[in-house]
Enzyme design. Structure first.
Site, PDB file in Angstrom:
ATOM      1  N   ALA A   1      36.204 -46.717  99.626  1.00  0.00           N
ATOM      2  CA  ALA A   1      36.622 -45.317  99.582  1.00  0.00           C
ATOM      3  C   ALA A   1      36.415 -44.759  98.173  1.00  0.00           C
ATOM      4  O   ALA A   1      36.425 -45.491  97.184  1.00  0.00           O
ATOM      5  CB  ALA A   1      38.076 -45.189  99.996  1.00  0.00           C
ATOM      6  N   MET A   2      36.236 -43.444  98.105  1.00  0.00           N
ATOM      7  CA  MET A   2      35.899 -42.821  96.815  1.00  0.00           C
ATOM      8  C   MET A   2      37.000 -42.985  95.774  1.00  0.00           C
ATOM      9  O   MET A   2      36.743 -42.882  94.575  1.00  0.00           O
ATOM     10  CB  MET A   2      35.584 -41.342  97.049  1.00  0.00           C
ATOM     11  CG  MET A   2      36.776 -40.507  97.473  1.00  0.00           C
ATOM     12  SD  MET A   2      36.339 -38.763  97.710  1.00  0.00           S
ATOM     13  CE  MET A   2      35.609 -38.829  99.314  1.00  0.00           C
ATOM     14  N   ARG A   3      38.224 -43.274  96.220  1.00  0.00           N
ATOM     15  CA  ARG A   3      39.301 -43.459  95.245  1.00  0.00           C
ATOM     16  C   ARG A   3      39.223 -44.818  94.536  1.00  0.00           C
ATOM     17  O   ARG A   3      39.901 -45.038  93.546  1.00  0.00           O
ATOM     18  CB  ARG A   3      40.651 -43.312  95.939  1.00  0.00           C
ATOM     19  CG  ARG A   3      40.914 -44.341  97.030  1.00  0.00           C
ATOM     20  CD  ARG A   3      42.259 -44.077  97.710  1.00  0.00           C
ATOM     21  NE  ARG A   3      42.511 -45.026  98.787  1.00  0.00           N
ATOM     22  CZ  ARG A   3      42.106 -44.877 100.022  1.00  0.00           C
ATOM     23  NH1 ARG A   3      41.371 -43.823 100.345  1.00  0.00           N
ATOM     24  NH2 ARG A   3      42.402 -45.764 100.955  1.00  0.00           N
ATOM     25  N   TYR A   4      38.375 -45.707  95.083  1.00  0.00           N
ATOM     26  CA  TYR A   4      38.249 -47.037  94.478  1.00  0.00           C
ATOM     27  C   TYR A   4      37.022 -47.169  93.580  1.00  0.00           C
ATOM     28  O   TYR A   4      37.050 -47.905  92.600  1.00  0.00           O
ATOM     29  CB  TYR A   4      38.182 -48.105  95.568  1.00  0.00           C
ATOM     30  CG  TYR A   4      39.420 -48.184  96.424  1.00  0.00           C
ATOM     31  CD1 TYR A   4      40.663 -48.471  95.869  1.00  0.00           C
ATOM     32  CD2 TYR A   4      39.344 -47.953  97.800  1.00  0.00           C
ATOM     33  CE1 TYR A   4      41.799 -48.529  96.657  1.00  0.00           C
ATOM     34  CE2 TYR A   4      40.481 -48.008  98.601  1.00  0.00           C
ATOM     35  CZ  TYR A   4      41.697 -48.293  98.015  1.00  0.00           C
ATOM     36  OH  TYR A   4      42.816 -48.352  98.781  1.00  0.00           O
ATOM     37  N   THR A   5      35.938 -46.504  93.929  1.00  0.00           N
ATOM     38  CA  THR A   5      34.699 -46.697  93.165  1.00  0.00           C
ATOM     39  C   THR A   5      34.656 -45.777  91.947  1.00  0.00           C
ATOM     40  O   THR A   5      35.298 -44.721  91.909  1.00  0.00           O
ATOM     41  CB  THR A   5      33.469 -46.425  94.047  1.00  0.00           C
ATOM     42  OG1 THR A   5      33.532 -45.086  94.548  1.00  0.00           O
ATOM     43  CG2 THR A   5      33.406 -47.393  95.211  1.00  0.00           C
TER      44      THR A   5
END
Length: 832
Positions: free
Chosen positions: A125-129
């Protein structure tokens, strides 16, 4: 509608408009939008709008290759909020794709974290990368601040965004593109960056360069996953017209007799590829593949297909390439946006469009640098002049009331320009040393040289070309990598028959009437007793045949169809297993029963025939060679049946076959010479087998000189000599085989051709199975009562027949008969 009514509607805010025109207009706008602003790349920078907006937003945020990574969610939010009013998923997917080294030849995004995999895994998810621009992206965005490209308002007019990026390398060919719009689609593969730059330089040097010369520089596509691209004709067509097809093969080698794959075709998901190979191997167990293993690790991609020692490596390789995505076709479709219109272009026009854009960009950049240098030169000249009259300048400044008055006094007194006057007033006192005077003179000299250089570039096309070529060579030296995809001129022929790949293996195969197939290897037979030979409840084995993986089984069904089953598709079983059902290979209806099985070595020149008889008294012979099929997953017609009819028997007609023996449910039997039965195609109805009126036919079988055995539903059995049944011309009713008992509801269950030591298997209604050796039965006369076996109601009876089709064994030709009145009526396609 009257004018007054129209005015009234308009006053109410209602617009009367034809639906066809309204929908056409709205769809036209939508189509134009997705063509120009969403799905197709611009030929100049090779980017779709969403990609361009992502790169621009990251550049504005300062998330460049020399800075720390930032959360992807922050970038997505910036893009959505300012430039791209669409879903966050579409923006993040585009961001992820630009970072994937197996999708882009030269990735534009440097992503930290899980950005997916060649196995088809999704990115985190974009919150991790976390993300930043790749160094190469800086070349797309370079000089953006120097008025090199046109800017336009964003969706709410609150920001400005570039309509195209400067793009100092030909990204459109280096990274390719794919997309689907309304009525248009693009599919451009990546190419080698070094080759594309060389081709660009060659076209700059020789604007009328031929396609042949470009093709010598750009060998073809260069996929990030490597592999082998085959088909020079397809590449040349794509380079010429923008449309063409190439075949992409995996790169393989032999290792200890096994097939090892180290590179796979572009955009093939490795996990799906391994699964597909496994499915093909499972569906074709005879090809000699023992195991498929994915041994990919940090050192690189590696798939091992373990082969049996006797397997033909090359034939198996070709078979797998033909039936799995180990080889795929890739279709060029170079559709790009040129001057806001979609166009299909060859490589020459794409390169020319890029060069035109590069020249325009570089011209604007040089204009900007020239203006900046001229302005700075003006200031330097003013400062040098001011230092030469420093005392007077200081006096004027000291006697001025404010900054504006000081500038005006300097301009009036010493003829300085406004710009020079402002620079003198703002000059700090420490700059008035002799050292800074030398620096000003050096800067003046340098600026003069720059201005001369810029003017040369703007006024001399050769100078500009040399400058562009110099920059392109620098990019090539820093970013070019060796070619990854091997180009081969010819397309490899994969015309390999499955039979060629098979490893011959012997089996004994049992076939049940419910459609179960039990294939036992020779070493399995004899280990256990027959009572442990498992079968399904109320099912009965109707045939036991020896066969090899190079042969076929023909299974004839009561539904008037046959199944052609390659033996290699039958899984090996154990003695105590029920085997596999035919539905694992083909589709069999639950109401039909298998009535006979035949082994075919080769359909070519298989002159023997299969005699089939139906319950409604139709009969025919069908040549085995006409039953060859290329598909094995469905049933094929062997006799055209009328409604309510079904096949009751199927037997083999050979050169030794002399007679056909018929029997009805009420026990009437008749024999015909085999020549009485015509040969017909698989779709024919056949001819009348006997004059049974309302009686059902139980069997019509081919005989040589075997004994005849009949079994009734009451468990009574009789063995008689064949000559006891009269030989007649078709169609006749014949004679009764046993005395009729009006008190017993007894009817014939089946009729068999019996040889010495054959075994009759009987199944009663309680699923009890009894075996009886034919030799234990005594011959009877027609008038004698049947032997009572002391069994309950018989459900089914069978003598397992071993029908082996021998090539070039030609049976007797059928002859025409005066009694064949049904021949014209029901068998108009019969072959005499």
């Amino acid at each position: 509608m009257a004018k007054d009514e129209l005015n009234l509607l308009e006053e109410k805010g209602i617009i009367d408009f034809p639906l066809e025109n309204l929908v056409g207009d709205r769809f036209g706008r939508y189509a134009k939008y997705i063509i120009q602003e969403r799905a197709l790349p611009d030929v100049r920078d090779g980017l779709k709008p969403v990609q361009r907006r992502i790169l621009y937003a990251m550049n504005e945020l300062g998330i460049t290759s020399d800075k720390q990574h930032k959360k992807s969610a922050r970038i997505v939010g910036e893009v959505i909020g300012k430039y791209h009013p669409h879903g966050d998923t579409s923006v993040y997917d585009a961001l992820v794709r630009m970072s994937q080294s197996w999708k882009l030849g030269s990735p534009l995004i440097d992503m930290q974290g899980n950005n997916g995999s060649i196995d088809g895994d999704s990115a985190a998810a974009m919150r991790y990368t976390e993300t930043r621009l790749a160094k190469l992206s800086g070349l797309l965005l370079k000089d953006l601040e120097k008025n090199t490209v046109l800017f336009a308002p964003n969706f709410d007019d609150s920001e400005k965004e570039p309509t195209v990026l400067p793009a100092y390398f030909p990204n459109i060919l280096a990274n390719g593109a794919s997309g689907i719009a309304a009525g248009y689609a693009t599919n451009m593969p990546p190419h080698n960056l070094g080759e594309i730059i060389d081709a660009t330089i060659a076209m700059i040097n020789e604007p009328s360069i031929t396609l042949q010369k470009i093709s010598q520089i750009v060998k073809g596509p260069d996929f990030p996953t490597g592999g082998i691209a085959r088909g020079i004709e397809g590449i040349e067509s794509a380079f010429d017209t923008g449309k063409g097809r190439v075949f992409i093969q995996s790169k393989t080698h032999e290792e200890n007799g096994h097939l090892v794959i180290t590179e796979i075709p572009y955009e093939v998901i490795k996990q799906d590829l391994v699964r597909k190979i496994g499915e093909v191997v499972d569906a074709n167990p005879g090809i000699g593949v023992r195991e498929v293993r994915d041994e990919t690790d940090r050192t690189g991609l590696r798939i091992v297909i373990e082969l049996a020692p006797e397997t033909d490596f090359e034939l198996t390789r070709k078979f797998l390439f033909k039936n799995t995505p180990l080889q795929i076709s890739y279709n060029y479709n170079n559709v790009v946006i040129v001057n806001k219109q979609p166009m299909q272009l060859g490589i020459l026009k794409i390169l020319q469009a890029y060069i035109d854009h590069h020249r325009e960009t570089y011209t604007k950049r040089t204009d900007f640098e020239l203006a900046k240098a001229l302005k700075r030169l003006e200031i330097i000249e003013g400062l040098i002049k001011a230092i030469s009259i420093l005392d007077e300048v200081i006096a004027i400044i000291r006697n001025s009331a404010n900054r504006s008055e000081a500038i005006n006094n300097l301009v009036t007194r010493f003829e300085f320009s406004e710009v020079q006057g402002g620079a003198i007033v703002d000059l700090r006192l420490y700059r008035l040393t002799s050292t800074d005077i030398v620096k000003l003179q050096e800067e003046h000299s340098g600026l003069s040289a720059q201005i001369k250089h810029y003017n040369l570039i703007l006024n001399d096309s050769n100078a500009m070309n040399n400058e562009i070529i110099k920059n392109l060579n620098e990019i090539k030296n820093e970013f070019a990598i060796p070619r990854r995809t091997q180009i081969l001129d010819t397309i490899e022929s994969l015309d390999v028959e499955i039979k060629q790949t098979l490893v011959e293996k012997e089996y004994n195969i049992w076939i049940s009437r419910d459609g179960y197939l039990k294939a036992l290897e020779p070493n399995q037979i004899g280990k256990f007793g027959f009572e442990e030979f498992k079968r399904r409840p109320n099912d009965l084995w109707i045939a036991n045949v020896p066969a090899t993986t190079l042969q076929h089984l023909i299974l004839v069904s009561s539904a008037g169809v046959y199944y052609s089953i390659p033996v290699f598709k039958i899984n090996s079983s154990k003695w105590k297993e029920t085997g596999m059902h035919i539905n694992q290979i083909a589709t069999m209806n639950g109401n039909e029963k298998i009535i006979a099985a035949f082994v075919v070595n080769s359909f070519e020149n298989a002159k023997q025939e299969i005699l089939v008889a139906s319950q409604n008294a139709m009969i025919k012979r069908t040549p085995v060679e006409s039953m060859v099929t290329k598909m094995f997953s469905k049933a094929f017609k062997i006799m055209k049946l009328s409604d309510g009819d079904r096949l009751v028997s199927a037997s083999l007609v050979t050169s030794k076959t002399k007679f056909v023996t018929m029997v009805t449910q009420n026990g009437f039997s008749v024999r015909y010479d085999i020549e009485e039965i015509p040969s017909a195609s698989v779709t024919a109805k056949g001819v009348k087998s006997c004059s049974a009126k309302d009686e059902k036919i139980i069997a019509g079988k081919a005989f040589d000189n075997e004994d005849i055995v009949i079994i009734t539903n009451k468990g009574n059995i009789k063995k008689i000599k064949p000559e006891m049944i009269p030989l007649m011309n078709r169609p006749k009713k014949g004679v009764r085989l046993y005395p009729w008992n009006k008190k017993r509801d007894e009817f014939v269950l089946d009729l068999f051709s019996a040889q010495a030591n054959e075994t009759l298997c009987l199944l009663d209604e309680e699923d009890n199975l009894k075996q009886l050796n034919v030799n234990t039965l005594k011959y009877s006369d027609l008038e004698e009562i049947n032997n009572d076996l002391d069994m309950g109601e018989i459900e089914a009876a069978i003598i397992e027949k071993n029908y082996i089709i021998q090539n070039n064994d030609i049976p007797k030709s059928p002859r025409s008969s005066d009694n064949d009145s049904e021949n014209e009526e029901e068998g108009n396609d019969l072959k005499k």
